[in-house]
Design a protein around this motif. Sequence first.
Motif, PDB file in Angstrom:
ATOM      1  N   ASP A   1      -6.235  17.093   6.698  1.00  0.00           N
ATOM      2  CA  ASP A   1      -6.033  16.186   7.791  1.00  0.00           C
ATOM      3  C   ASP A   1      -4.624  15.635   8.677  1.00  0.00           C
TER       4      ASP A   1
ATOM      5  N   ASP B   1      -4.941  12.156  -2.366  1.00  0.00           N
ATOM      6  CA  ASP B   1      -4.565  11.828  -1.052  1.00  0.00           C
ATOM      7  C   ASP B   1      -3.290  12.602  -1.107  1.00  0.00           C
TER       8      ASP B   1
ATOM      9  N   TYR C   1       5.199   9.114   9.139  1.00  0.00           N
ATOM     10  CA  TYR C   1       3.811   9.533   8.622  1.00  0.00           C
ATOM     11  C   TYR C   1       3.889  11.114   9.688  1.00  0.00           C
TER      12      TYR C   1
ATOM     13  N   HIS D   1       0.842  -1.303  -0.092  1.00  0.00           N
ATOM     14  CA  HIS D   1      -0.220  -0.020  -0.120  1.00  0.00           C
ATOM     15  C   HIS D   1       0.887   1.382   0.500  1.00  0.00           C
TER      16      HIS D   1
ATOM     17  N   LYS E   1      -3.638   8.017  -3.867  1.00  0.00           N
ATOM     18  CA  LYS E   1      -2.498   7.942  -2.681  1.00  0.00           C
ATOM     19  C   LYS E   1      -1.311   8.750  -4.246  1.00  0.00           C
TER      20      LYS E   1
ATOM     21  N   ASN F   1      -0.698  13.600   0.774  1.00  0.00           N
ATOM     22  CA  ASN F   1       0.274  13.226   2.114  1.00  0.00           C
ATOM     23  C   ASN F   1       1.382  13.907   2.027  1.00  0.00           C
TER      24      ASN F   1
ATOM     25  N   LYS G   1     -10.367   6.820  -3.437  1.00  0.00           N
ATOM     26  CA  LYS G   1      -9.397   7.683  -2.877  1.00  0.00           C
ATOM     27  C   LYS G   1      -7.663   7.257  -3.743  1.00  0.00           C
TER      28      LYS G   1
ATOM     29  N   THR H   1      -8.831   2.890  -0.896  1.00  0.00           N
ATOM     30  CA  THR H   1      -7.484   3.613  -1.119  1.00  0.00           C
ATOM     31  C   THR H   1      -6.986   2.433  -2.014  1.00  0.00           C
TER      32      THR H   1
END
Length: 371
Positions: free
Chosen positions: A246, A195, A56, A19, A166, A197, A164, A138
């Motif tokens: 987020d 997203d 993260y 992932h 990434k 991130n 979603k 995702t």
Amino acid sequence: MKIRSIDIYILDIPTVRPHQLAMHTIVAQTIVVARVTNEEGLEGWAEVATIGGASYGEGTPEAIKANIDQYIRPHLIGKNPVYFSKIMFNISKAVRGNQFAKAVVEAAMIDLLAKGKNVPAYELLGGKVHDSLPLAWTLASGDTGKDIEEAKEFLHQKRHKIFKLKIGKGDPYKNVDHVLKIIAAVGDQARVTVDINQAWDETTANYCIEALQEGGVSMVEQPLPTWNYEGMARLTARFKVPIMADESANSVHEVYQIAKHRYGNSMALKPCKHGGLLETKKVAAIAEGAGFGLYGGTMIESSLGTAVCASVYATISEFEFGTELFGPMLFKDKITTNDVQFENFEIIIPDGPGFGMEIDFEKVKHYSREY
Ligand code: MUC
Ligand code: MG
């Protein structure tokens, strides 16, 4: 009903496929599990998940365990969980930050209390508004063809119709192209969000969001680093597509600033980043007061942690963007004997006592670093 002990376990559980996020590719997801036991031997269980060690966010599994063992445990032993709100207030005075540690401890107390009363945890949180909630998936295999195949299969299975993507890793312009290909393949049957991130700078975000908006993307999550609040406000003012906070939206104080200055116009909730279920409800109220659309976020928890999130989301009135509580489907295995149920594109809110999950302690031991 006094708390006798608290045990914290760190578990690494393999995923069904890699992932890929901007900062890390998950092949085994790390979760932190808490067990609180009362003097009668009744147990309350809860879980939080982290992503990619310290890459993260600040909440690493090792720090969560160390801080609970050293600083939070003394606030729990001998206390009655019926006062979980007061206990959490006392902890907030004595322990700064450490949102994930606070969240897992509070949730374990709520599970214990609800099991003692033989009621679902959501009854202690105001009662449920929803019996089920929409469930995003995702697409993050790292390969456009595989992502399209996965999306088509899940549409066919009636598992997900919100996807979603990434797109924080690699060339942003190629990633925009990847999104547009997925919209071309499934956009007539599904909602597609992205997203980043935190991976883009503002110039890149301006260019790419324009293309994504034109291409039909329906939400853009955390495009800029957490520190770039003003950049988030400029993107929010410029684009029609919702800009979601987020990683920047953690404590109630941060969320208040985001709402006040419109550093985004929608928000992902996650009990772990807000410091618990009660704090999640406060954050939701601030966001709601500012007219923000809400999203029921995940840190990719297994069945136990997903049930924790689902139980509090069930008590919050509106989720404009649905939820992404797909965690159990990404794990190869589970630490509960029962599972969270998914049906007709939605997650079903568990109705059993506590968070409705029964622990398989052999599995906890099997995946735990402590055994
Ligand atoms: C995040 O940033 O939202 C949620 C879904 C997913 O794939 O990663 C997480 C974390
Ligand atoms: Mg996110």
